[in-house]
Design a protein around this motif. Structure first.
Motif, PDB file in Angstrom:
ATOM      1  N   ASN A  31      10.157  -5.398  -3.132  1.00  0.00           N
ATOM      2  CA  ASN A  31      10.297  -4.151  -3.890  1.00  0.00           C
ATOM      3  C   ASN A  31      10.517  -2.931  -3.016  1.00  0.00           C
ATOM      4  O   ASN A  31      10.951  -1.885  -3.494  1.00  0.00           O
ATOM      5  N   ALA A  32      10.170  -3.057  -1.756  1.00  0.00           N
ATOM      6  CA  ALA A  32      10.336  -1.903  -0.867  1.00  0.00           C
ATOM      7  C   ALA A  32      11.764  -1.790  -0.337  1.00  0.00           C
ATOM      8  O   ALA A  32      12.115  -0.793   0.279  1.00  0.00           O
ATOM      9  N   TYR A  33      12.582  -2.822  -0.575  1.00  0.00           N
ATOM     10  CA  TYR A  33      13.896  -2.848   0.073  1.00  0.00           C
ATOM     11  C   TYR A  33      15.046  -2.704  -0.920  1.00  0.00           C
ATOM     12  O   TYR A  33      14.947  -3.090  -2.082  1.00  0.00           O
ATOM     13  N   PHE A  56       0.834  -1.205   0.000  1.00  0.00           N
ATOM     14  CA  PHE A  56       0.000   0.000   0.000  1.00  0.00           C
ATOM     15  C   PHE A  56       0.869   1.256   0.000  1.00  0.00           C
ATOM     16  O   PHE A  56       0.587   2.223  -0.722  1.00  0.00           O
ATOM     17  N   GLN A  57       1.924   1.197   0.773  1.00  0.00           N
ATOM     18  CA  GLN A  57       2.834   2.346   0.837  1.00  0.00           C
ATOM     19  C   GLN A  57       3.457   2.610  -0.535  1.00  0.00           C
ATOM     20  O   GLN A  57       3.486   3.742  -1.015  1.00  0.00           O
ATOM     21  N   ARG A  58       3.926   1.537  -1.155  1.00  0.00           N
ATOM     22  CA  ARG A  58       4.573   1.681  -2.465  1.00  0.00           C
ATOM     23  C   ARG A  58       3.572   2.183  -3.515  1.00  0.00           C
ATOM     24  O   ARG A  58       3.860   3.090  -4.286  1.00  0.00           O
ATOM     25  N   ILE A  59       2.380   1.594  -3.503  1.00  0.00           N
ATOM     26  CA  ILE A  59       1.409   1.937  -4.549  1.00  0.00           C
ATOM     27  C   ILE A  59       0.859   3.353  -4.353  1.00  0.00           C
ATOM     28  O   ILE A  59       0.740   4.111  -5.310  1.00  0.00           O
ATOM     29  N   THR A  60       0.536   3.696  -3.115  1.00  0.00           N
ATOM     30  CA  THR A  60       0.011   5.051  -2.891  1.00  0.00           C
ATOM     31  C   THR A  60       1.075   6.099  -3.240  1.00  0.00           C
ATOM     32  O   THR A  60       0.754   7.162  -3.781  1.00  0.00           O
ATOM     33  N   GLN A  61       2.325   5.752  -2.949  1.00  0.00           N
ATOM     34  CA  GLN A  61       3.402   6.690  -3.296  1.00  0.00           C
ATOM     35  C   GLN A  61       3.458   6.878  -4.823  1.00  0.00           C
ATOM     36  O   GLN A  61       3.668   7.982  -5.314  1.00  0.00           O
ATOM     37  N   SER A  62       3.244   5.763  -5.529  1.00  0.00           N
ATOM     38  CA  SER A  62       3.341   5.837  -6.994  1.00  0.00           C
ATOM     39  C   SER A  62       2.199   6.643  -7.615  1.00  0.00           C
ATOM     40  O   SER A  62       2.298   7.074  -8.762  1.00  0.00           O
ATOM     41  N   THR A  63       1.119   6.838  -6.877  1.00  0.00           N
ATOM     42  CA  THR A  63       0.010   7.631  -7.438  1.00  0.00           C
ATOM     43  C   THR A  63       0.364   9.114  -7.509  1.00  0.00           C
ATOM     44  O   THR A  63      -0.241   9.873  -8.255  1.00  0.00           O
TER      45      THR A  63
END
Lengths: 377, 517
Positions: free
Chosen positions: B269-271, A155-162
């Motif tokens: 992917n986060a690391y 969720f963190q990665r995807i929301t950041q990508s938005t």
């Protein structure tokens, strides 16, 4: 040692004094079975006394009947004699047991004292949040137990990508609302999370909550019993109330846990989901999100492998059949973003899920959560 | 029998550190067992109480051979039934069928113990039945989903049934033991089949039932007829093994899992590269600590009852070749695969190409034994390919000198083998081959979080590897020394050890990784 001096290894039959004399085994590294039994039993007893507090905590969580009663008795004795000092000092040194005895109702009282009548009135409708933009991204916080570890990182990665969110991830493994003595989530939310003023919170509990609880009167409530349900509902309701913002400018997406697979020890998730769902009905600032259909087959049963929007079947769960895989985390993240999009204008961001990551359009939340639950309307 | 010692010499312990309490002694109840119950893990209070009863009963009944056998069989049934009584039927079925087939095979041998056509067929039937049951529980869903996916990829949509079959705990282990028994009889290695009671005790013996070591009947059965002297129980070695096993499992394995392995593999992917590299190394230690920890406890527990199990781990991460690694890792599985798969396939006989094929095939099948997933196939393929490559290089370079200092050559060999093993572990740990490649790809990422990487983590990884280089004579000396302590001092040390492990471990204990196999 002088040859004249008798040692316990030479003595027979057993006598208690021999316990304190150095031992000379007749064969190197050996000991009589009877003496081993004495050593093991006494070692258990000593360890049991030293470890009584830890035992009681775990027994409260899962202990049944006499087991729990004995743990309480032993703990009270060791407490009176301060024998638990040794173990508690180690725990303190290791920074364990971050929980407190602060009850959620107490936190709620403090909050209510500061709340104005206008704020109470404003909270009667779903908060209307300002649409985020790349220039003014929205603060979004995601947290919960270990399931949130995978889901949250996705969720963190995807929301950041938005491009329109500033996410914060805050998960704590083995936690929930059942054990504030281990980790006090309501207190953590009030003291550490809300001061940062996130506009949206995404929260998920439940996977660790299927255990006995201790109520305010130190009474152990058997999991999923009626008193347990009442107490759990009280904690859920109060936690939800804590998340209300004075200016009604905060939405919490409360995610129910997904179904757990065969062979896992976690069950009863939909009973908890019903509590979350029903309590959210009267609190516009809480939006219950039903994860169940996103991780079950067409019959509503647990499914480890499911197709995403591109039709390709992928593994949604980790090998333990409890936690989500990265693919499962991505799937849930897009579904939650879609839900947020129904509450807030997200058009300034890239919120269209790639078919490889998002769920098929046919998968939607249940209209009633869960169906056929007693009291469900 | 050689033994390995990887950790510092410390005193031993027996029970669940997470929950130890006097109270538990009084609260033992069989009635709480029901389907879905957690299995009786070694480091739990349930097992501690169970073991005290078994230990006492076993030594009291040991002079009465039949009564002792029934007692141990009953105890093993309780141990297995604690997880799910229903699956006891499967264990009984395996006992009954394999004992009967073993007897039938024996009767079809010539008086000199030579094989006949009938004996060969009976052995084949036994293998098919055993692998059929194992295959159903372990591979049915994998097979169906693979076929479904392949058909979908060519445009045929099939709604095939996925049964979500629960894998009975320990089935891989007791099935392999049963197969080895029947095959050994068929090879004429047993001049007399076991009685049904002896065979039942052998196959169900609780200490090795759920996660090995894979003990052969020829190692176990003779010990049933011995009458060990209760005055000379190997307490120091047992305590040491049990404590070391619990420390590895409860403290080391759990710490590494929570600190870095689970988060990184859950979302690579986060690391960034550092965190991913640490997670890969940490997993290598985690799986070793978890599995060898379990077998240490199993061996120690059996030893307290006067039964000696074969060694299962011998400091595998000090290996300089992959072949040596397999002589040190899960040794009882390695020799099972060698004796019942590699040699029947042709082994070293025939051409080099055939030998390489056999080696590769054995590793692929060994991979599949661990589970129904392509990740295990890749894991086996990496090991198989490297073992073949190692032999080719060795044959070609035999006698050649690199001109480098021997110590440097050894260091380079160690580094290479350790990293190949770690590479294979990535596939072993990942939920899919894609995910494994994602993890490996992150080793070359230009950015990413370093969350979870700490000095403590690095110290634990380095110390865990370094401890394997400690010569075994040091812990052995410590054992002998410990055995001379006054019993009161031993009690204090054991109790302190229990509390310390409980304090250092996480809340609750995850099941052992190898339970799933």
């Amino acid at each position: 040692m002088s040859p004249q001096k008798k040692t316990s290894g030479e003595r027979s039959p057993f006598n208690w004094r021999s316990l304190f004399e150095s031992f000379r085994p007749r064969r190197e590294g050996t000991m009589p079975a009877g003496l081993i039994l004495v050593v093991i039993v006494l070692a258990f007893c000593v360890a049991g006394l030293l470890d009584a507090d830890s035992t009681l905590r775990k027994s409260n969580a899962k202990g049944d009947g006499i087991r729990n009663e004995i743990a309480k008795t032993v703990a009270s004795v060791t407490d009176a004699l301060h024998i638990n000092f040794f173990r508690n000092s180690i725990d303190d040194a290791l920074g364990k047991n971050q929980g407190t005895k602060v009850d959620v109702e107490e936190l709620l009282r403090q909050q209510a004292e500061a709340e104005t009548a206008a704020a109470a009135e404003a909270a009667k409708k779903i908060p209307e949040l300002t649409a985020p933009t790349p220039a003014e991204p929205m603060k979004i916080w995601v947290g919960g137990d270990s399931i949130t570890q995978t889901f949250g990182t996705s969720f963190q990665r995807i929301t950041q990508s938005t491009g329109i969110f500033t996410p914060t991830l805050d998960y704590h493994v083995s936690t929930g609302l059942a054990r504030p003595d281990y980790f006090n989530w309501p207190e953590h939310l009030v003291k550490d999370v809300l001061p940062a003023n996130p506009a949206i919170l995404v929260i998920m509990f439940g996977a660790n909550d299927g255990q006995n609880m201790v109520d305010a009167n130190n009474k152990v409530l058997e999991r999923y019993s009626e008193p347990w349900m009442t107490e759990y509902r009280r904690r859920v309701a109060a936690t939800m109330d804590l998340l209300k913002s004075p200016d009604n400018q905060r939405i919490t997406i409360w995610c129910g846990p997904p179904p757990m697979g065969p062979g896992t020890k976690t069950h009863g998730m939909d009973q908890l989901n019903y509590i979350y769902w029903s309590e959210a009905q009267t609190r516009p600032w809480i939006q219950y999100f039903d994860t169940w259909p996103f991780f079950s087959d067409s019959n509503g049963m647990f499914a480890a492998n499911l197709p995403n929007a591109d039709g390709v079947v992928r593994g949604m769960r980790q090998k333990d059949n409890v936690h989500l895989s990265t693919v499962g985390g991505d799937r849930l993240s897009w579904a939650v973003i879609d839900r947020i999009g129904k509450l807030v204008n997200l058009s300034a961001g890239n919120v269209t899920p790639p078919p490889t990551q998002g769920p098929p359009r046919s998968v939607v939340e249940r209209t009633e959560v869960p169906p056929n639950m007693p009291g469900a309307e | 029998m050689p033994r390995s010692f990887e950790g510092a010499a410390v005193v031993s312990a027996l029970a669940d550190l997470a929950e130890i309490g006097v109270c538990a002694v009084l609260s033992f109840s069989l009635s709480s067992s029901h389907p879905g119950n957690p299995s009786m893990l070694f480091p739990t209070v349930d097992f501690a109480v169970f073991f005290l009863v078994v230990f006492t009963g076993s030594w009291l009944l040991r002079p009465h051979k039949i009564a002792w056998r029934w007692f141990i069989l009953a105890a093993s049934c309780v141990f297995y039934g604690w997880w799910d009584w229903n699956y006891l039927m499967l264990l009984f079925l395996s006992i009954g069928v394999n004992w009967f087939l073993g007897l039938a095979v024996f009767r079809t041998l010539t008086p000199e113990g030579e094989r006949t056509n009938a004996s060969r067929w009976l052995v084949r039937i036994a293998v098919v039945i055993n692998l059929g049951i194992l295959g159903y529980f372990k591979y049915f869903d994998f097979f169906v989903s693979t076929i479904t996916e392949k058909m979908r990829s060519i445009g045929i949509s099939v709604d095939a049934p996925i049964l979500n079959i629960i894998l009975p705990i320990g089935i891989s282990f007791f099935t392999f033991q049963a197969i080895s028994y029947v095959i050994d009889i068929g090879r004429g290695q047993w001049r007399k089949p076991l009685t049904l009671l002896d065979f039942a005790v052998y196959l169900s013996f609780f200490a090795h039932l759920v996660a090995g070591p894979i003990v052969r009947a020829s190692e176990f059965a003779p010990q049933l007829d011995e009458e060990p002297d209760p005055r000379y129980v190997r307490s120091a070695e047992s305590f040491m093994l049990i404590f070391r096993g619990m420390f590895k499992k409860v403290v080391i394995s759990s710490f590494l899992a929570v600190q870095i392995v689970d988060p990184v593999f859950a979302n690579p992917n986060a690391y960034g590269p550092l965190a991913v590299l640490m997670a890969i190394y940490a997993y290598a230690i985690q799986i070793y600590a978890d599995f060898s920890g379990y077998t240490d406890i199993a061996i120690g527990v059996a030893l307290l009852l006067g039964i000696r199990f074969p060694q299962n781990f011998d400091s595998p991460y000090i290996a300089l070749t992959l072949q040596d690694f397999w002589n040190r890792w899960h040794m009882t599985l390695s020799r099972w695969l060698r004796d019942y798969l590699y040699i029947p396939l042709g082994g070293n006989r025939g051409s080099k190409a055939m030998m390489y094929r056999n080696l590769f095939l054995v590793m692929i099948i060994g991979g599949l034994w661990h589970g129904a997933n392509w990740t295990f196939v890749v894991w086996g393929a990496i090991h198989g390919s490297y073992l073949v490559a190692e032999r080719i290089v060795r044959a070609k370079w035999k006698g050649h000198e690199l001109g480098l200092p021997p110590l440097l050559v050894k260091a380079m060999q160690w580094f290479l083998v350790f990293n190949v093993v770690c590479l294979a572990w990535v596939f072993f740990r990942a939920t899919s081959v894609d995910e494994a490649f994602t993890v490996l790809g992150r080793l070359f990422a230009s950015h990413g979080s370093t969350a979870g990487v700490s000095l403590l983590l690095m110290v634990v990884i380095v110390a865990s590897i370094a401890s394997q280089f400690v010569p075994s004579r040091f812990p052995q000396k410590a054992e002998v020394w410990f055995a001379t302590w006054a019993p009161a001092l031993q009690i204090a040390a054991l109790a302190g050890g229990l509390v310390l492990v409980d304090a250092l471990g996480p809340e609750g204990i995850a099941p052992f990784i190898y339970f799933q196999f």
